[in-house]
Design an enzyme around this catalytic site. Structure first.
Site, PDB file in Angstrom:
ATOM      1  CD  GLU A 274      -2.721   1.432   0.127  1.00  0.00           C
ATOM      2  OE1 GLU A 274      -3.333   0.489  -0.381  1.00  0.00           O
ATOM      3  OE2 GLU A 274      -2.779   2.602  -0.336  1.00  0.00           O
TER       4      GLU A 274
ATOM      5  CB  THR B 246      -5.804  -0.359  -3.968  1.00  0.00           C
ATOM      6  OG1 THR B 246      -5.471   0.585  -2.978  1.00  0.00           O
ATOM      7  CG2 THR B 246      -5.179  -1.692  -3.637  1.00  0.00           C
TER       8      THR B 246
ATOM      9  CG  HIS C 180      -4.768   4.029   2.883  1.00  0.00           C
ATOM     10  ND1 HIS C 180      -5.417   5.237   2.986  1.00  0.00           N
ATOM     11  CD2 HIS C 180      -5.150   3.494   1.698  1.00  0.00           C
ATOM     12  CE1 HIS C 180      -6.173   5.414   1.909  1.00  0.00           C
ATOM     13  NE2 HIS C 180      -6.025   4.378   1.116  1.00  0.00           N
TER      14      HIS C 180
ATOM     15  CG  ASP D 299      -1.288   0.535  -3.836  1.00  0.00           C
ATOM     16  OD1 ASP D 299      -0.408   1.300  -3.379  1.00  0.00           O
ATOM     17  OD2 ASP D 299      -2.402   0.389  -3.287  1.00  0.00           O
ATOM     18  CG  HIS D 300      -1.846   4.087  -5.153  1.00  0.00           C
ATOM     19  ND1 HIS D 300      -1.749   4.841  -4.008  1.00  0.00           N
ATOM     20  CD2 HIS D 300      -2.722   3.094  -4.866  1.00  0.00           C
ATOM     21  CE1 HIS D 300      -2.541   4.340  -3.085  1.00  0.00           C
ATOM     22  NE2 HIS D 300      -3.141   3.261  -3.568  1.00  0.00           N
TER      23      HIS D 300
HETATM   24  C1  GP9 Z   1      -9.214  -0.393   0.450  1.00  0.00           C
HETATM   25  C2  GP9 Z   1      -7.813  -0.327  -0.004  1.00  0.00           C
HETATM   26  C3  GP9 Z   1      -7.270   1.081  -0.003  1.00  0.00           C
HETATM   27  O1  GP9 Z   1      -9.753  -1.675   0.424  1.00  0.00           O
HETATM   28  O2  GP9 Z   1      -7.639  -0.969  -1.199  1.00  0.00           O
HETATM   29  O3  GP9 Z   1      -7.725   1.780  -1.059  1.00  0.00           O
HETATM   30  P1  GP9 Z   1      -6.942   2.931  -1.825  1.00  0.00           P
HETATM   31  O4  GP9 Z   1      -7.482   4.219  -1.282  1.00  0.00           O
HETATM   32  O5  GP9 Z   1      -5.471   2.811  -1.599  1.00  0.00           O
HETATM   33  O6  GP9 Z   1      -7.291   2.690  -3.236  1.00  0.00           O
HETATM   34 MN    MN Z   2      -3.806   1.699  -2.260  1.00  0.00          MN
END
Ligand code: GP9
Ligand code: MN
Length: 661
Positions: free
Chosen positions: A261, A307, A422, A481-482
């Site tokens: 994440e 994500t 996150h 992921d980003h």
């Molecule tokens: C939520 C997780 C986080 O289930 O995938 O989301 P994001 O904000 O990073 O897309």
């Molecule tokens: Mn994410």
């Protein structure tokens, strides 16, 4: 008493009384149902307020239709409309008891198993007291049938009728703007169906969902089977032949994807001012430890689906959409995704994520991607100490995932989505001793702490995989992921990177996210090949010895000598191994200086073609017209994440050592 009754009776026989009474009863009932029947995760005063207010506009709008008419017809319509709305709410209650989710247009109309699952069990989901969901309908019905309220003979004045509808619209607009303030981009990104219901209500959600669905169907209907031909020729001629050094080196092995994440590459090998490393374990992997290859010039290419967009690219080698999360908007398309490809080759496929399954519409999209199993928050201990913001913290998440993983039939293809690093990154004190940064921005400061926690969680997971005897027969792919720190934090980021300021060029370079690939028995190290998230599926497929020349895919194998080093982004920018083209300006990567714009032209044309073709595939659902040889699409009606997945955590896990190491 008698006096009271007369007063009540007199009030009820005022011209507007029955309408107002129906609206108020229906409003309060709906609010009560929200509070007691759904878990909507209301967590601040504003959300509480919006949950209370949101049924009102729907009540006025729909029940308002009745007051266009007069007399008995008006009364009957009030009862009828109230009944239909109550029935819809009740249907959602019953559906929610089983699925923990709201009814959508597509779950109703498509034979994807959902509605079918309910089938015979509907009755068992109904309870005796359920008639109370119609309490307001019954009261109004009683008042009318027993003539307590007499029909209003004269028609409502046009201005009053108008006022009813204008109030409905005004209340809705205020509701929506407050909702968008509390949760920006609510409608354009959806996030979770729960969110729309929480902020705008169950009735507005139904309208929203119907519009989305109609739009999607129209795009699909306009597509033609011949539309795929050019695209197929394009992807075929751009296929990169696999590198024999890597091809099939992981044949028959398990696959574990780990979504890291919000992890950005700048943090890898970064040292805090006092010299402490933030991610010591991942840093070791960049030197080739544990047979791991690290791609230092790898970029995320996500759009608003964050994500989920990353997941989409990883498994389809298609681009996400420039507007809206593809998981939400195209969850029912036909795909030829990696889980489906592996599943039909005898792999068991499973996704793990410590958040509710409906977030990013995963529960629908995962079926289309071919995941047989989805372990969501229901399978984890979501106690307060294990969770923060969206769900599970990485350490307990990975710990609790292990016994499920070891119980999967091998070989398996699995995906683990981490969550605790996150935004806004703040951590519970007891989870870390790592000192936050001191860069004048709390989000940035906490990012270091939270990334360090993730690093420790992964180290532990690697050691657990070894203990379980899985490490030497599993390809592990870990990817950021980003971005985690948006441009809003560039002042602090300049300090972090020791720069005066973050230029648009720097900002584009910051979109690097780490990619680690552990391949048993293959020597690792850091490589400088440029690539992006769409390139991972062809890379993995080559490792597994699967030829994807006939697949529609927009990335190329990162290990191939013919790998195309071009990374288109959804905002129109692109990066190659030589240039970064940002807002139409071409920069030379080696100097960071602007260079001749004409140098970027051929890359821009190619990137545009890739994105356009990918969009065509998705909007037109074109993969339904084409199947590579030997590919069988997943049978979605057989996939069910709701009832018992017939898998329990491995009860022997951790008790006996499975390896002799
Ligand atoms: C939520 C997780 C986080 O289930 O995938 O989301 P994001 O904000 O990073 O897309
Ligand atoms: Mn994410």
């Amino acid at each position: 008493m008698k006096h009271l009754l007369t007063v009540g009776h007199r009030f009820l026989n005022k011209k507007y009384a029955l309408f107002l009474l129906t609206v108020v009863l229906f409003w309060l009932k709906t609010y009560f149902v929200y509070l007691t029947q759904f878990s909507l995760g209301v967590n601040d005063k504003m959300q509480q307020f919006l949950l209370f207010v949101n049924p009102l506009s729907s009540a006025l709008l729909f029940l308002g239709i009745a007051v266009i008419f007069k007399g008995r017809l008006q009364q009957s319509l009030l009862i009828f409309i109230n009944f239909i709305l109550s029935f819809w709410l009740y249907a959602n209650v019953v559906y929610y008891r089983f699925f923990n989710d709201f009814i959508t247009f597509s779950t109703m109309t498509q034979s994807t198993g959902n509605a079918g699952d309910l089938g015979g069990s509907v009755l068992s989901l109904m309870k005796v007291y359920d008639f109370l969901f119609f309490a307001d309908t019954l009261i109004v019905f009683g008042l009318v049938v027993f003539k307590v309220v007499k029909p209003v003979a004269e028609r409502w004045n046009i201005r009053t009728i108008f006022t009813v509808f204008v109030s409905a619209i005004m209340i809705f607009i205020v509701n929506l703007s407050l909702a968008e303030t509390d949760r920006p981009e609510l409608l354009s990104r959806t996030f979770d169906r729960n969110y729309i219901v929480k902020y705008l209500g169950a009735y507005n959600f139904a309208i929203y969902d119907t519009i989305q669905n109609a739009r999607s169907n129209a795009q699909r209907a306009m597509a033609d089977s011949s539309d795929i031909n050019d695209i197929q020729n394009f992807t075929k001629s751009n296929f990169a032949e696999p590198n024999p050094k890597y091809y099939a080196k992981g044949k028959g092995m398990n696959v574990i994807y780990i979504s890291l994440e919000s992890l950005q590459s700048f943090i890898i090998n970064y040292k805090m001012p006092d010299g402490t490393e933030v991610t010591p374990f991942l840093n070791k992997l960049t030197t080739g430890a544990d047979n791991t290859t690290y791609f230092k010039n790898f970029f995320h290419q996500t759009g608003s689906g964050k994500t989920s967009d990353a997941e989409f690219m990883m498994e389809n080698s298609l681009f996400p959409l420039s507007q809206g999360p593809v998981f939400q908007m195209k969850g029912f398309n036909t795909y030829q995704a990696a889980p489906a490809i592996m599943n039909q080759r005898g792999y068991e496929t499973a996704a793990f994520h410590g958040n509710v399954k409906s977030f990013w519409n995963r529960d629908q999209m995962y079926k289309s991607l071919g995941y047989e199993r989805f372990f969501d928050s229901k399978y984890y201990d979501m106690s307060a100490e294990n969770t923060k913001n969206y769900g599970m913290k990485d350490k307990p998440f990975l710990k609790e995932t292990m016994p499920y993983l070891t119980n999967l039939k091998q070989p398996f293809y699995s995906k683990l989505i981490l969550l605790s690093n996150h935004f806004p990154f703040g951590m519970d004190k007891e989870d870390t001793t790592f000192q936050p940064g001191n860069f004048g921005d709390n989000v940035v400061n906490n990012y270091f702490q939270s990334a360090n926690y993730m690093d420790q969680a992964i180290e532990q997971f690697f050691s657990d995989l070894k203990k379980a005897g899985l490490f030497d027969k599993t390809i592990v792919i870990m990817y950021g992921d980003h971005y985690g720190l948006s441009e809003n934090h560039n002042d602090a980021m300049a300090k972090v990177l020791g720069k005066d300021q973050i230029t648009p060029f720097d900002n584009a370079q910051l979109q690097r996210v780490p990619l680690f690939i552990h391949i048993p028995k293959i020597a690792g190290g850091t490589v400088s090949t440029y690539g992006g998230e769409v390139d991972v599926r062809p890379t993995l497929m080559s490792l597994l010895g699967i030829n994807t020349k006939n697949y529609i895919q927009f990335g190329t194998d990162l290990f191939s000598k013919q790998h195309r080093q071009i990374i288109p982004f959804r905002n129109g920018d692109l990066i190659t191994n030589k240039y970064s083209i940002i807002g139409g300006v071409v920069y030379d990567n080696s100097t960071g200086n602007k260079t001749d714009a004409s140098l970027g032209k051929p890359y821009e044309a190619l990137a545009k073609k890739m994105l356009d073709y990918s969009d065509k595939v998705i909007y037109g659902d074109l993969l339904r017209f084409y199947q590579p040889k030997a590919f069988v699409p997943p049978d979605i009606s057989k996939i069910n994440y709701n009832t018992d997945q017939k898998i329990l955590p491995d009860s022997n896990y951790g008790k006996t050592s499975k390896t002799s190491k």
